[in-house]
Design an enzyme around this catalytic site. Sequence first.
Site, PDB file in Angstrom:
ATOM      1  N   ASP A  37       8.840 -26.511 -22.983  1.00  0.00           N
ATOM      2  CA  ASP A  37      10.257 -26.736 -23.297  1.00  0.00           C
ATOM      3  C   ASP A  37      11.000 -27.275 -22.091  1.00  0.00           C
ATOM      4  OD1 ASP A  37       9.195 -24.524 -25.206  1.00  0.00           O
ATOM      5  OD2 ASP A  37      10.962 -25.397 -26.171  1.00  0.00           O
TER       6      ASP A  37
HETATM    7  C1  LIG Z   1       6.510 -29.697 -28.674  1.00  0.00           C
HETATM    8  S1  LIG Z   1       7.555 -28.619 -27.893  1.00  0.00           S
HETATM    9  C2  LIG Z   1       7.355 -27.174 -28.805  1.00  0.00           C
HETATM   10  C3  LIG Z   1       7.750 -25.989 -28.001  1.00  0.00           C
HETATM   11  O1  LIG Z   1       8.939 -25.437 -28.560  1.00  0.00           O
HETATM   12  C4  LIG Z   1       8.630 -24.157 -29.039  1.00  0.00           C
HETATM   13  O2  LIG Z   1       9.708 -23.274 -28.954  1.00  0.00           O
HETATM   14  P1  LIG Z   1      10.638 -23.049 -30.246  1.00  0.00           P
HETATM   15  O3  LIG Z   1       9.739 -22.954 -31.433  1.00  0.00           O
HETATM   16  O4  LIG Z   1      11.372 -21.752 -29.923  1.00  0.00           O
HETATM   17  O5  LIG Z   1      11.574 -24.234 -30.288  1.00  0.00           O
HETATM   18  C5  LIG Z   1       7.495 -23.698 -28.159  1.00  0.00           C
HETATM   19  O6  LIG Z   1       7.949 -23.289 -26.893  1.00  0.00           O
HETATM   20  C6  LIG Z   1       6.684 -24.953 -28.109  1.00  0.00           C
HETATM   21  O7  LIG Z   1       5.744 -25.037 -27.078  1.00  0.00           O
END
Ligand SMILES: CSC[C@H]1O[C@H](OP(=O)(O)O)[C@H](O)[C@@H]1O
Length: 408
Positions: free
Chosen positions: A282
Site C-alpha cells: 500500500d
Molecule cells: C494491489 S494493492 C492491494 C493491497 O491493498 C490491500 O489492502 P485493503 O484491502 O485494505 O485495501 C492489501 O494491503 C493489499 O496488499
Amino acid sequence: MSLEAIKFDSQRVTLEILNQLLVPYDTQYLSVRSMVPCDGDTSFSGYEAIRGMYTRGAPAIMLVGCFSVVVELDRVINKNDNPFGYKLDDLAEFKAQLEQRIDFLVESRPTAVNLLNGCNQMKKIIQDAQSMRELYSGVLDFTIRLYRDDLESNYSIGANGVKYIYEELEKEGFTGEFSVMTICNTGSLATSGYGTALGIIRALHKEAQTNPTRMSHVYACETRPYNQGSRLTAYELQYEKIPFTLVTDNMVSFLVDSLVRQKTDRALPSAAPIKFIIVGADRIVKNGDLANKIGTFQLSLIASLYPSIKFIGAAPTTTIDFTRKSGDEIVIEQRPKNELTEIMGAALDKDGSFVQGKDGIQLQKVRMAPAGIDVWNPSFDVTPHENIDCIVTEKKYFLKKDGVFNLE
Ligand SMILES: CSC[C@H]1O[C@H](OP(=O)(O)O)[C@H](O)[C@@H]1O
C-alpha cells in the site's frame, strides 16, 4: 478476466464499483456520482466507497477516487447539476473549492499512497487549466490514462516477477515443482485488472503450462478481519483454476515449517516445497520498507528463518512514496472495532445452499465476540526492507545493494 472492480463508461461518464463486501456471495455494482459526501446531494461518493471498503486495494482506491472526481465534475460542468455549491463564475474560487474536496477524499484511507499520488498529479492539471472545459477534459484524460497505465503495469509486474523467480531458481539449481504463498487480495479486485502480487502468480501459472520447473500450488492466507484472502483471492484463484489451498493466518508458521522440512505426515495439500512468499503493498518508502495488509510483517519474519524462501513485494511505481525515508514515517490506518468483532456471511439452509431473500442471497452479519470489549484493529503493518529479498515494479525487479534498495 475475473470480476471487474471498476466500470467507467467514458461516453455516459458513469462510474460503477463492484461491492466487494458481498464477494463471493453476490455480484452487485454500486453507482458512484460524487467524490465526497455533501449536504444537499444524496449520491454515493467515492469517499464513502473507499472508506467503507466497498472498493479496496491501493491501485483500485486511486482509480475509484480519481474517477469519482471526474463524475462530479461532469455533473457540475456538463450537466448543470451543482448541489455542491461550486462557484461557477470564478475559476480561481472553483479550483480552490475542488482542491479542498480532493484533499478530503485523499483522507479516506491514509496508508495507501496511490490515491495521494494520483490526486497530486490531478491537482497540477487543475492548477494549470485556463477554463472549466480545459480543466474537465484534462482530469478526464488523465484518469483514463491512469487506468490504462495501471493495467499495463500489472502485466509488466507479472513478467518482471517471473523473471526474478526463474533467475533465482536457476541460481539455486532448483528444478521441479514449487509452491508460493500470498496474503490479502492483490488481484483484479484490487486494481484495474490482473493484479500485482496475484499478477505474478497469474504469470507463474501461465509459465507452468510449458515449463517443467513450475509453480504447482498457492497458499492463500485468509487475512482477517476483512477476509480479503478467503473471500476475494480464493474467488480469483478458483476463477483462474490455479491450484490453491486456503489457510488461516495463524497456520502459516506451522505450514511453512512442515513444507520446508517436507513433513508429509501432516496431510499437506501438496509436497511442492514453498520457495516464495509474494505480497502486495500500500506504500513502499525510499529505503524499501513496505506497508501492507496486517499480517504481512509476520510472513516476512517467518520467511527470514528459512534461507530457501524468498520474500517478494510487488507494486506499481504509484505505490512508492519517495518523500519518506523509513517505514516508521508511514501512518497506519486504524479500522472500526466492529470489523473485528462482527462478520458478514451468506445464510445457508440445511442442505448448504444459500438462503434466498427478497433481494437475492440473504446476507447476515453475526457477532463473533462479546459486546463492549476493547479491540485493536490496524489495517496494515510495516515490513522492514531487511526482511525483503526483492521488490518488483512495472519497471524492473529491485534487489538490495549494501543492504538497502534504490527504487529510483
Ligand atoms: C494491489 S494493492 C492491494 C493491497 O491493498 C490491500 O489492502 P485493503 O484491502 O485494505 O485495501 C492489501 O494491503 C493489499 O496488499
